[in-house]
Design a protein around this motif. Structure first.
Motif, PDB file in Angstrom:
ATOM      1  N   UNK A  14       0.798  -1.217   0.000  1.00 44.65           N
ATOM      2  CA  UNK A  14       0.000   0.000   0.000  1.00 44.65           C
ATOM      3  C   UNK A  14       0.837   1.275   0.000  1.00 44.65           C
ATOM      4  N   UNK A  15       2.079   1.175   0.403  1.00 38.64           N
ATOM      5  CA  UNK A  15       2.946   2.355   0.414  1.00 38.64           C
ATOM      6  C   UNK A  15       3.147   2.942  -0.980  1.00 38.64           C
ATOM      7  N   UNK A  16       2.935   2.142  -2.004  1.00 37.04           N
ATOM      8  CA  UNK A  16       3.131   2.663  -3.362  1.00 37.04           C
ATOM      9  C   UNK A  16       2.048   3.671  -3.747  1.00 37.04           C
ATOM     10  N   UNK A  17       0.979   3.802  -2.918  1.00 34.36           N
ATOM     11  CA  UNK A  17      -0.069   4.786  -3.177  1.00 34.36           C
ATOM     12  C   UNK A  17       0.304   6.175  -2.671  1.00 34.36           C
ATOM     13  N   UNK A  18       1.398   6.266  -1.919  1.00 34.44           N
ATOM     14  CA  UNK A  18       1.789   7.527  -1.284  1.00 34.44           C
ATOM     15  C   UNK A  18       2.877   8.229  -2.089  1.00 34.44           C
ATOM     16  N   UNK A  19       2.568   9.419  -2.559  1.00 28.29           N
ATOM     17  CA  UNK A  19       3.485  10.243  -3.348  1.00 28.29           C
ATOM     18  C   UNK A  19       4.278  11.136  -2.395  1.00 28.29           C
ATOM     19  N   UNK A  20       5.565  10.914  -2.281  1.00 29.40           N
ATOM     20  CA  UNK A  20       6.394  11.644  -1.330  1.00 29.40           C
ATOM     21  C   UNK A  20       7.282  12.653  -2.047  1.00 29.40           C
ATOM     22  N   UNK A  21       8.021  13.423  -1.272  1.00 28.25           N
ATOM     23  CA  UNK A  21       8.945  14.407  -1.831  1.00 28.25           C
ATOM     24  C   UNK A  21      10.077  13.742  -2.604  1.00 28.25           C
ATOM     25  N   UNK A  22      10.252  12.450  -2.403  1.00 27.83           N
ATOM     26  CA  UNK A  22      11.299  11.704  -3.114  1.00 27.83           C
ATOM     27  C   UNK A  22      10.770  11.000  -4.363  1.00 27.83           C
ATOM     28  N   UNK A  23       9.471  11.048  -4.589  1.00 28.35           N
ATOM     29  CA  UNK A  23       8.863  10.308  -5.706  1.00 28.35           C
ATOM     30  C   UNK A  23       9.096  11.014  -7.034  1.00 28.35           C
ATOM     31  N   UNK A  24       9.280  10.212  -8.079  1.00 27.74           N
ATOM     32  CA  UNK A  24       9.349  10.703  -9.457  1.00 27.74           C
ATOM     33  C   UNK A  24       8.047  10.283 -10.124  1.00 27.74           C
ATOM     34  N   UNK A  25       7.391  11.203 -10.806  1.00 30.60           N
ATOM     35  CA  UNK A  25       6.017  11.001 -11.252  1.00 30.60           C
ATOM     36  C   UNK A  25       5.827   9.751 -12.106  1.00 30.60           C
ATOM     37  N   UNK A 208       0.629   6.912   5.221  1.00 29.12           N
ATOM     38  CA  UNK A 208       0.529   8.337   4.920  1.00 29.12           C
ATOM     39  C   UNK A 208       1.322   9.164   5.936  1.00 29.12           C
ATOM     40  N   UNK A 209       1.904  10.254   5.465  1.00 32.00           N
ATOM     41  CA  UNK A 209       2.641  11.169   6.341  1.00 32.00           C
ATOM     42  C   UNK A 209       2.285  12.600   5.970  1.00 32.00           C
ATOM     43  N   UNK A 210       2.674  13.529   6.828  1.00 39.65           N
ATOM     44  CA  UNK A 210       2.465  14.939   6.507  1.00 39.65           C
ATOM     45  C   UNK A 210       3.210  15.315   5.237  1.00 39.65           C
ATOM     46  N   UNK A 211       4.358  14.686   4.994  1.00 36.33           N
ATOM     47  CA  UNK A 211       5.117  14.946   3.772  1.00 36.33           C
ATOM     48  C   UNK A 211       4.334  14.525   2.533  1.00 36.33           C
ATOM     49  N   UNK A 212       3.650  13.386   2.592  1.00 36.03           N
ATOM     50  CA  UNK A 212       2.847  12.905   1.464  1.00 36.03           C
ATOM     51  C   UNK A 212       1.743  13.904   1.133  1.00 36.03           C
ATOM     52  N   UNK A 213       1.045  14.382   2.147  1.00 35.83           N
ATOM     53  CA  UNK A 213      -0.051  15.317   1.922  1.00 35.83           C
ATOM     54  C   UNK A 213       0.449  16.661   1.398  1.00 35.83           C
ATOM     55  N   UNK A 214       1.556  17.151   1.956  1.00 32.49           N
ATOM     56  CA  UNK A 214       2.108  18.429   1.490  1.00 32.49           C
ATOM     57  C   UNK A 214       2.582  18.330   0.049  1.00 32.49           C
ATOM     58  N   UNK A 215       3.321  17.267  -0.264  1.00 30.24           N
ATOM     59  CA  UNK A 215       3.855  17.103  -1.618  1.00 30.24           C
ATOM     60  C   UNK A 215       2.724  16.927  -2.635  1.00 30.24           C
ATOM     61  N   UNK A 216       1.772  16.083  -2.317  1.00 34.78           N
ATOM     62  CA  UNK A 216       0.651  15.837  -3.231  1.00 34.78           C
ATOM     63  C   UNK A 216      -0.158  17.102  -3.453  1.00 34.78           C
ATOM     64  N   UNK A 217      -0.406  17.830  -2.378  1.00 35.82           N
ATOM     65  CA  UNK A 217      -1.151  19.079  -2.469  1.00 35.82           C
ATOM     66  C   UNK A 217      -0.418  20.110  -3.317  1.00 35.82           C
ATOM     67  N   UNK A 218       0.893  20.182  -3.162  1.00 36.30           N
ATOM     68  CA  UNK A 218       1.679  21.203  -3.872  1.00 36.30           C
ATOM     69  C   UNK A 218       1.686  20.992  -5.376  1.00 36.30           C
ATOM     70  N   UNK A 219       1.594  19.739  -5.833  1.00 39.33           N
ATOM     71  CA  UNK A 219       1.567  19.487  -7.275  1.00 39.33           C
ATOM     72  C   UNK A 219       0.136  19.524  -7.823  1.00 39.33           C
ATOM     73  N   UNK A 220      -0.838  19.436  -6.926  1.00 37.42           N
ATOM     74  CA  UNK A 220      -2.234  19.447  -7.348  1.00 37.42           C
ATOM     75  C   UNK A 220      -2.747  20.862  -7.590  1.00 37.42           C
ATOM     76  N   UNK A 221      -2.340  21.799  -6.711  1.00 38.47           N
ATOM     77  CA  UNK A 221      -2.854  23.164  -6.850  1.00 38.47           C
ATOM     78  C   UNK A 221      -2.012  24.145  -6.050  1.00 38.47           C
ATOM     79  N   UNK A 222      -2.281  25.441  -6.254  1.00 33.17           N
ATOM     80  CA  UNK A 222      -1.608  26.491  -5.479  1.00 33.17           C
ATOM     81  C   UNK A 222      -2.060  26.432  -4.025  1.00 33.17           C
ATOM     82  N   UNK A 223      -1.186  26.877  -3.140  1.00 34.67           N
ATOM     83  CA  UNK A 223      -1.510  26.842  -1.713  1.00 34.67           C
ATOM     84  C   UNK A 223      -2.777  27.620  -1.393  1.00 34.67           C
TER      85      UNK A 223
END
Length: 334
Positions: A14-25, A208-223
């Motif tokens: 299930x960890x593969x569902x989490x997009x982190x700051x280290x992930x390449x799209x 899931x981590x706070x990093x996953x949510x921040x990174x995913x949010x940042x590529x999805x839309x403006x803050x």
């Protein structure tokens, strides 16, 4: 035969569902597809393809289903990954348990297509699907239910919950009235700066981590957009939540997303809405997709199926043994 119970393996999967700051799209998307795709669907579910509103969709039809009921499934994947192929097996199980056809749109993904691209695609699919179902229902093909109306279930997981609730917030009342249930698996509900989860530096659970949510949010839309209910559904106005369809939230009890889910449920209840929060002890984010590794996955999906099949608003179930109606409409469009 012994029941498989590999919690460590489930977490790894299930960890593969989490997009982190280290992930390449590209690699992130490929890993999700490789991990969850299977060429054989469970329980005799039939698969076909159709375009709704110009958006390619899977249509998954179990052997027995309610002829006027359709589940529209908005997949997760951190706004960046996930696809019809990777969610096909999971949604086939949902179709079988719910005795309903499931439609999975291939909506556009961030970062190439940020907000509101995915929402626009889902809106197009819903409008086209609603029109087809309304026309079909008005024909009165079912002898026992000549005046049946469309019966929609909106289902989503993770980041898909943000998109699905944005769809519901934008729907006019006459469309909402055709939605009998909303199912949210481990929903992402608050991506704003006010979120205690995002503001924490090292908050995490098994997946899931706070990093996953921040990174995913940042590529999805403006803050700035994260303060909108169309991105952070927990921030909805009372008006957007009034007369809301019944909501089922199913998730693991150990998830860092749990407090947001409980807060959302309380808001809905305070406005007179029906909410069922189903927490599973010692379970992780999207444990339902690890059905080959933990028995709780099957039990959880059984529970969802029982809730849905027991809440038909008086509408009949129709047994189907030939090709489903939606598949016939595909051929007629070709």
């Amino acid at each position: 035969m012994a029941v498989v119970n590999d919690r460590k393996g489930a977490v790894k999967k299930l960890k593969c569902l989490a997009y982190t700051s280290k992930s390449e799209t590209t690699a992130f998307r490929e890993k999700i597809d490789k991990t969850f795709y299977t060429p054989i669907l469970p329980n005799g579910v039939e698969y076909s393809e159709v375009n709704y509103g110009g958006i390619p969709c899977d249509v998954l039809s179990p052997e027995i289903y309610a002829s006027n009921r359709v589940v529209l499934y908005i997949h997760g994947g951190s706004f960046v990954g996930g696809s019809r192929a990777s969610y096909r097996c999971f949604c086939a199980s949902l179709a079988s348990k719910a005795c309903a056809r499931v439609v999975i749109p291939e909506f556009r993904l961030a970062p190439a297509f940020p907000y509101p691209s995915a929402l626009e695609d889902i809106q197009q699919v819903f409008r086209a699907l609603y029109t087809e179902e309304q026309v079909t229902s008005s024909l009165g093909n079912e002898k026992d239910s000549p005046s049946a109306s469309p019966d929609f279930v909106i289902a989503a997981d993770g980041s898909g919950a943000s998109i699905s609730l944005a769809l519901l917030y934008n729907l006019r009342e006459r469309y909402r009235q055709c939605i009998s249930n909303v199912i949210l698996f481990s929903p992402w509900l608050n991506l704003s700066a006010s979120s205690p989860v995002l503001s924490a530096k090292k908050l995490s659970d098994d997946i899931i981590s706070s990093d996953v949510l921040r990174k995913s949010s940042s590529v999805y839309t403006y803050e700035a957009n994260t303060e909108s209910p169309l991105v952070s559904p927990l921030l909805a106005t009372d008006e957007q939540l009034l007369n809301f369809p019944p909501v089922i939230i199913q998730m693991g009890d150990t998830e860092i997303l749990k407090e947001d889910a409980l807060a959302f449920a309380e808001r809905l209840k305070s406005l007179g809405n029906d909410v069922n929060v189903d927490l599973w002890p010692d379970m992780m984010f999207m444990f339902q997709m690890a059905d080959d590794l933990i028995p709780e996955s099957h039990l959880a999906m059984d529970k969802i199926g029982k809730i849905l099949t027991g809440n038909r608003s008086g509408k009949d179930t129709v047994k189907v043994e030939n090709k489903p109606r939606l598949e016939q409409s595909i051929h007629s469009e070709a």
